[in-house]
Enzyme design. Structure first.
Site, PDB file in Angstrom:
ATOM      1  N   GLU A 115      -2.225  -9.851   1.821  1.00 11.99           N
ATOM      2  CA  GLU A 115      -1.717  -8.552   2.250  1.00 11.99           C
ATOM      3  C   GLU A 115      -2.834  -7.704   2.853  1.00 11.99           C
ATOM      4  O   GLU A 115      -2.566  -6.762   3.588  1.00 11.99           O
ATOM      5  CB  GLU A 115      -1.084  -7.834   1.046  1.00 11.99           C
TER       6      GLU A 115
ATOM      7  N   GLY B 261      -1.474  -5.307  -7.313  1.00  7.54           N
ATOM      8  CA  GLY B 261      -2.515  -4.285  -7.289  1.00  7.54           C
ATOM      9  C   GLY B 261      -3.430  -4.438  -6.085  1.00  7.54           C
ATOM     10  O   GLY B 261      -3.128  -5.171  -5.137  1.00  7.54           O
TER      11      GLY B 261
ATOM     12  N   HIS C 148      11.517  -9.996  -4.120  1.00  6.68           N
ATOM     13  CA  HIS C 148      10.285  -9.195  -4.235  1.00  6.68           C
ATOM     14  C   HIS C 148      10.653  -7.717  -4.240  1.00  6.68           C
ATOM     15  O   HIS C 148      10.737  -7.072  -3.191  1.00  6.68           O
ATOM     16  CB  HIS C 148       9.334  -9.512  -3.075  1.00  6.68           C
TER      17      HIS C 148
ATOM     18  N   ASP D  86      10.339  -4.773  -1.207  1.00  7.22           N
ATOM     19  CA  ASP D  86       9.090  -4.456  -1.904  1.00  7.22           C
ATOM     20  C   ASP D  86       9.303  -3.267  -2.823  1.00  7.22           C
ATOM     21  O   ASP D  86       9.285  -3.397  -4.047  1.00  7.22           O
ATOM     22  CB  ASP D  86       7.947  -4.202  -0.922  1.00  7.22           C
TER      23      ASP D  86
ATOM     24  N   HIS E 118       0.779 -11.947  -5.281  1.00  7.45           N
ATOM     25  CA  HIS E 118       0.488 -11.151  -4.087  1.00  7.45           C
ATOM     26  C   HIS E 118      -0.805 -11.677  -3.461  1.00  7.45           C
ATOM     27  O   HIS E 118      -1.849 -11.719  -4.117  1.00  7.45           O
ATOM     28  CB  HIS E 118       0.275  -9.689  -4.453  1.00  7.45           C
TER      29      HIS E 118
ATOM     30  N   HIS F 218       9.777  -4.206  -6.676  1.00  9.20           N
ATOM     31  CA  HIS F 218       9.070  -3.605  -7.801  1.00  9.20           C
ATOM     32  C   HIS F 218       9.924  -2.524  -8.453  1.00  9.20           C
ATOM     33  O   HIS F 218      10.420  -1.618  -7.771  1.00  9.20           O
ATOM     34  CB  HIS F 218       7.748  -3.004  -7.338  1.00  9.20           C
TER      35      HIS F 218
ATOM     36  N   ASP G 240       9.029  -0.030 -10.584  1.00  6.83           N
ATOM     37  CA  ASP G 240       8.480   1.326 -10.534  1.00  6.83           C
ATOM     38  C   ASP G 240       8.523   1.918  -9.131  1.00  6.83           C
ATOM     39  O   ASP G 240       8.638   3.134  -8.964  1.00  6.83           O
ATOM     40  CB  ASP G 240       7.055   1.376 -11.091  1.00  6.83           C
TER      41      ASP G 240
END
Length: 395
Positions: free
Chosen positions: A254, A224, A62, A331, A251, A64, A66
């Site tokens: 959370e 998102g 996991h 993350d 996701h 990301h 960006d």
């Protein structure tokens, strides 16, 4: 999940080839000369544990793209893009730049956390930028002995009239594959649909993932703002993914909703991003355990987004004790100013996890990786060798 538990051998060549990666034993900081701070504060634990963590073959599922770009790369990309315009630029002062890119210590919510992605996403609008960002993420992972990495990103955020979705995805895949060639890190790319987007766009993401499946893409995800956009809005995306045989992670849990975890599993997820809200819901815990659903947990991020109020309250250790499958992840390496090594140190120091707990999470991650059987087997062989060398007395 298989009963065999094991992953990857230490890759000294990968660490050496990674070049500019530094470790300051005086204060425990890790960083790249490129500017991506990966580990910012020494944690009170033994140097023997710290050395064990550094040598541990790591599996990250996991992460990301960006949210894990190097500071200097973002600065260079923005400068290149705004040479003849008044567009966004990153301050030359690193502290000022980090204030824009890293979640603050008093980050109030997931929504505030997500604002740190605005500038990185602006950078990922050309094929060259996408490829370089992916390559550098593999390099940074190799520098701390990550031997298998799944990076995820939302291709629709980079699509525009001059850049189609196939080229966006192909650029990231090419960057990752070049990273594998140069640093020996296996892995794949997970394509994220965005919750706030038109469901038709996310169906297109799933359809494109199907064309790239086995050619660098390994799965799909939904990311998102969870509170305003529950997963069922995008049910058709995952229906398409199941029809095409694409592995699914979503996701969920959370932002306090355990029902989102249930819905995600019912929509085909074999892995859940975060899953904090499963705590205190026996039916969800049983569902995850019985269906061997892996929870991809990210301690620092979970604290910053207020999924937990303190790391001592993080449910990772309880979940492991209750027989759930859990793995540990960064993350977002830049947004959360972290690394796999730091996340593991936090889990041991703040949550009371032992070496065997950490090793088991690497093995669970290897089991659940969206990778071919031969790759998972190679990871397990390396994990078993590492366990035989370092954990025999704890078994």
């Amino acid at each position: 999940f298989r009963n065999t538990r094991a992953p990857w051998a230490y890759l000294p060549s990968a660490r050496q080839d990674a070049g500019d990666f530094l470790h300051d034993k005086a204060d425990g900081r890790f960083w790249e000369k490129g500017g991506c701070i990966m580990y910012d504060k020494r944690i009170g634990m033994s140097e023997m544990d710290r050395e064990w963590i550094r040598a541990l073959p790591k599996v990250e599922l996991h992460c990301h793209l960006d949210g894990s770009m190097r500071l200097d790369t973002i600065r260079d990309f923005l400068a290149e893009m705004t040479m003849d315009t008044d567009g966004s630029k990153l301050p030359e002062n690193d502290d000022a730049a980090r204030a824009l890119l890293q979640a603050p210590a008093d980050c109030a919510s997931l929504d505030e956390y997500l604002k740190r992605f605005d500038l990185p996403v602006q950078c990922l609008q050309t094929a060259g930028h996408l490829k370089k960002a992916a390559y550098e993420l593999v390099r940074d992972a190799a520098a701390e002995n990550v031997v298998y990495l799944e990076m995820r990103f939302a291709p629709a955020l980079s699509v525009h009239p001059g850049l189609g979705m196939d080229e966006v995805i192909g650029s990231v895949v090419n960057g990752m594959q070049e990273g594998k060639r140069d640093f020996g890190v296996y892995g794949g790319v997970i394509l994220c649909g965005m919750r706030h987007m038109d469901p038709k766009i996310n169906i297109q993401v799933a359809e494109t993932a199907g064309r790239f499946l086995g050619k660098g893409v390994c799965g799909v995800d939904l990311a998102g703002g969870e509170a305003d956009f529950p997963p069922e809005i995008h049910r058709d995306m995952f229906k398409k993914a199941r029809e095409m045989g694409i592995p699914i992670t979503i996701h969920a849990g959370e932002c306090g909703s355990s029902e989102n975890i249930r819905t995600a599993i019912q929509m085909g997820a074999s892995r859940i991003g975060h899953g904090i809200a499963a705590k205190g819901d026996p039916s969800i815990l049983n569902m995850c355990r019985d269906q061997h659903v892996l929870l991809e947990m990210c301690p620092t991020s979970n604290l910053q987004t207020k999924a937990v109020n303190d790391l001592s309250d993080h449910p990772m250790k309880d979940f492991l004790s209750e027989g759930l499958y859990v793995c540990i992840n960064t993350d977002n390496r830049t947004v959360s100013a972290t690394s796999m090594s730091r996340e593991i140190e936090l889990a041991m120091e703040k949550m009371g996890l032992g070496r065997m707990d950490i090793w088991n999470m690497m093995a669970y991650a290897a089991d659940a990786a969206f990778a071919p059987e031969d790759i998972r087997r190679k990871i397990h062989v390396k994990l078993e060798k590492f366990k035989e060398k370092t954990l025999t007395s704890e078994m």
